[in-house]
Design a protein around this motif. Structure first.
Motif, mmCIF file in Angstrom:
data_model
loop_
_atom_site.group_PDB
_atom_site.id
_atom_site.type_symbol
_atom_site.label_atom_id
_atom_site.label_comp_id
_atom_site.label_asym_id
_atom_site.label_seq_id
_atom_site.Cartn_x
_atom_site.Cartn_y
_atom_site.Cartn_z
ATOM 1 N N PRO A 48 3.752 9.148 -0.213
ATOM 2 C CA PRO A 48 3.214 7.923 -0.565
ATOM 3 C C PRO A 48 1.576 7.738 -0.228
ATOM 4 O O PRO A 48 1.144 6.789 -0.604
ATOM 5 C CB PRO A 48 4.189 7.038 0.299
ATOM 6 C CG PRO A 48 4.420 7.725 1.319
ATOM 7 C CD PRO A 48 4.513 9.172 1.086
ATOM 8 N N VAL A 49 1.254 8.769 0.306
ATOM 9 C CA VAL A 49 -0.271 8.507 1.038
ATOM 10 C C VAL A 49 -1.231 9.845 0.236
ATOM 11 O O VAL A 49 -2.315 9.788 0.411
ATOM 12 C CB VAL A 49 -0.230 8.714 2.425
ATOM 13 C CG1 VAL A 49 0.067 7.484 3.184
ATOM 14 C CG2 VAL A 49 -0.006 9.963 2.987
ATOM 15 N N SER A 51 -2.124 11.993 -3.474
ATOM 16 C CA SER A 51 -1.491 11.921 -4.879
ATOM 17 C C SER A 51 -0.875 13.115 -5.386
ATOM 18 O O SER A 51 -0.296 13.273 -6.235
ATOM 19 C CB SER A 51 -2.705 11.640 -5.934
ATOM 20 O OG SER A 51 -3.913 12.551 -5.467
ATOM 21 N N ARG A 110 2.880 0.409 14.047
ATOM 22 C CA ARG A 110 3.398 -0.518 12.688
ATOM 23 C C ARG A 110 4.870 0.049 12.310
ATOM 24 O O ARG A 110 5.313 1.009 12.484
ATOM 25 C CB ARG A 110 2.437 0.109 11.799
ATOM 26 C CG ARG A 110 0.879 0.029 11.885
ATOM 27 C CD ARG A 110 0.578 -1.584 11.105
ATOM 28 N NE ARG A 110 -0.842 -1.801 11.270
ATOM 29 C CZ ARG A 110 -1.506 -2.840 11.399
ATOM 30 N NH1 ARG A 110 -0.615 -3.931 11.398
ATOM 31 N NH2 ARG A 110 -2.710 -3.057 11.463
ATOM 32 N N VAL A 112 7.576 0.413 10.022
ATOM 33 C CA VAL A 112 7.572 1.242 8.603
ATOM 34 C C VAL A 112 8.775 0.994 7.847
ATOM 35 O O VAL A 112 10.002 1.607 8.643
ATOM 36 C CB VAL A 112 7.329 2.690 8.585
ATOM 37 C CG1 VAL A 112 7.204 3.366 7.431
ATOM 38 C CG2 VAL A 112 5.740 2.873 9.441
ATOM 39 N N MET A 132 8.935 6.783 -0.307
ATOM 40 C CA MET A 132 8.106 5.533 -0.336
ATOM 41 C C MET A 132 8.346 4.794 0.724
ATOM 42 O O MET A 132 9.321 4.837 1.588
ATOM 43 C CB MET A 132 9.128 5.040 -1.779
ATOM 44 C CG MET A 132 8.919 5.631 -3.031
ATOM 45 S SD MET A 132 9.615 4.667 -4.302
ATOM 46 C CE MET A 132 9.977 6.087 -5.416
ATOM 47 N N ARG A 134 6.814 0.873 3.079
ATOM 48 C CA ARG A 134 5.949 -0.193 2.883
ATOM 49 C C ARG A 134 6.104 -0.904 4.079
ATOM 50 O O ARG A 134 6.614 -0.337 5.124
ATOM 51 C CB ARG A 134 6.878 -1.049 1.956
ATOM 52 C CG ARG A 134 8.226 -1.734 2.649
ATOM 53 C CD ARG A 134 9.046 -2.875 1.665
ATOM 54 N NE ARG A 134 8.048 -3.975 2.034
ATOM 55 C CZ ARG A 134 8.150 -4.736 3.014
ATOM 56 N NH1 ARG A 134 8.685 -4.436 4.052
ATOM 57 N NH2 ARG A 134 7.483 -5.936 3.086
ATOM 58 N N PRO A 135 5.079 -1.847 4.524
ATOM 59 C CA PRO A 135 4.092 -2.363 3.712
ATOM 60 C C PRO A 135 2.841 -1.400 3.677
ATOM 61 O O PRO A 135 2.661 -0.454 4.232
ATOM 62 C CB PRO A 135 3.715 -3.733 4.443
ATOM 63 C CG PRO A 135 4.052 -3.382 6.018
ATOM 64 C CD PRO A 135 5.329 -2.387 5.924
ATOM 65 N N GLN A 136 1.805 -2.094 2.810
ATOM 66 C CA GLN A 136 0.505 -1.484 2.954
ATOM 67 C C GLN A 136 -0.173 -0.847 4.083
ATOM 68 O O GLN A 136 -0.517 0.427 4.104
ATOM 69 C CB GLN A 136 -0.332 -1.979 1.978
ATOM 70 C CG GLN A 136 -1.690 -0.992 1.832
ATOM 71 C CD GLN A 136 -2.696 -2.170 0.730
ATOM 72 O OE1 GLN A 136 -2.513 -3.324 0.604
ATOM 73 N NE2 GLN A 136 -3.576 -1.399 0.360
ATOM 74 N N THR A 137 0.043 -1.787 5.215
ATOM 75 C CA THR A 137 -0.370 -1.470 6.427
ATOM 76 C C THR A 137 0.217 -0.246 6.906
ATOM 77 O O THR A 137 -0.386 0.453 7.776
ATOM 78 C CB THR A 137 -0.315 -2.786 7.092
ATOM 79 O OG1 THR A 137 0.832 -3.101 7.437
ATOM 80 C CG2 THR A 137 -1.313 -3.758 7.030
ATOM 81 N N VAL A 139 1.703 2.197 5.081
ATOM 82 C CA VAL A 139 1.345 3.138 4.585
ATOM 83 C C VAL A 139 -0.112 3.792 4.947
ATOM 84 O O VAL A 139 -0.139 5.147 5.063
ATOM 85 C CB VAL A 139 0.937 2.852 2.664
ATOM 86 C CG1 VAL A 139 0.499 4.046 2.048
ATOM 87 C CG2 VAL A 139 2.408 2.469 2.344
ATOM 88 N N ILE A 140 -0.907 3.043 5.450
ATOM 89 C CA ILE A 140 -2.366 3.363 6.190
ATOM 90 C C ILE A 140 -2.046 4.077 7.229
ATOM 91 O O ILE A 140 -2.597 5.084 7.623
ATOM 92 C CB ILE A 140 -3.194 2.233 5.811
ATOM 93 C CG1 ILE A 140 -3.696 1.985 4.356
ATOM 94 C CG2 ILE A 140 -4.528 2.471 6.808
ATOM 95 C CD1 ILE A 140 -4.405 0.071 4.363
#
Length: 167
Positions: A48-49, A51, A110, A112, A132, A134-137, A139-140
């Motif tokens: 997910p992080v 490409s 965080r 996950v 996959m 979530r949330p975006q935080t 993922v970062i």
């Protein structure tokens, strides 16, 4: 799809020894040798992080080495079975058996929530994993922690030494 709502166990209630069951058990035991035995030589992991996927058994195992020590309190919270078309874009690929394993973990404080989608190859091996989260935080946080681990293990160079366009 069938659902298994078992929590916190590597194999769930009365599970057999499918590739997904063995994958869950290997992750729970942090057993890289067991993961190695489950993957095809050309296994691909879609992150997910990143490409571009991690391709090949060596690259995927190097990533799991980092993940297993980075994720805190990692546990699967279910198991779904079905089918999916594998491959980079699915063009020309046949639909095959798959398992989806929802999980929970913590990375650098965080929460996950995520899934591991396993595409199963002949011989009850795993030839593709799509993750996959979530949330975006999250993922970062996962991206930063995994990159730091891959750099520490010498798998990738530090960002200043990387060529433009990696990823």
């Amino acid at each position: 799809m069938s659902a298994d709502t078992s929590t916190d166990t590597a194999t769930g209630p009365d599970r057999g020894t499918s590739a997904a069951d063995r994958f869950r058990a290997a992750v729970a035991a942090q057993d890289l040798a067991a993961l190695d035995a489950l993957f095809t030589e050309d296994v691909r992991l879609n992150s997910p992080v990143k490409s571009k996927p991690f391709e090949g058994k060596a690259a995927v195992l190097a990533l799991f080495r980092v993940l297993l020590r980075t994720f805190e309190g990692f546990h699967y919270v279910g198991h779904f079975e079905g089918s999916v078309v594998s491959g980079a874009d699915g063009a020309g690929a046949a639909e095959g058996p798959a398992a989806v394993l929802p999980f929970r973990t913590v990375v650098n404080g965080r929460q996950v929530h995520g899934i591991d989608m396993l595409h199963l190859a002949p011989g009850d091996l795993i030839d593709e994993i799509t993750v996959m989260i979530r949330p975006q935080t999250a993922v970062i946080a996962v991206g930063e922690a995994v990159l730091a681990g891959l750099i520490a293990d010498g798998v990738v160079p530090p960002p200043a030494a990387q060529s433009p366009g990696l990823g």
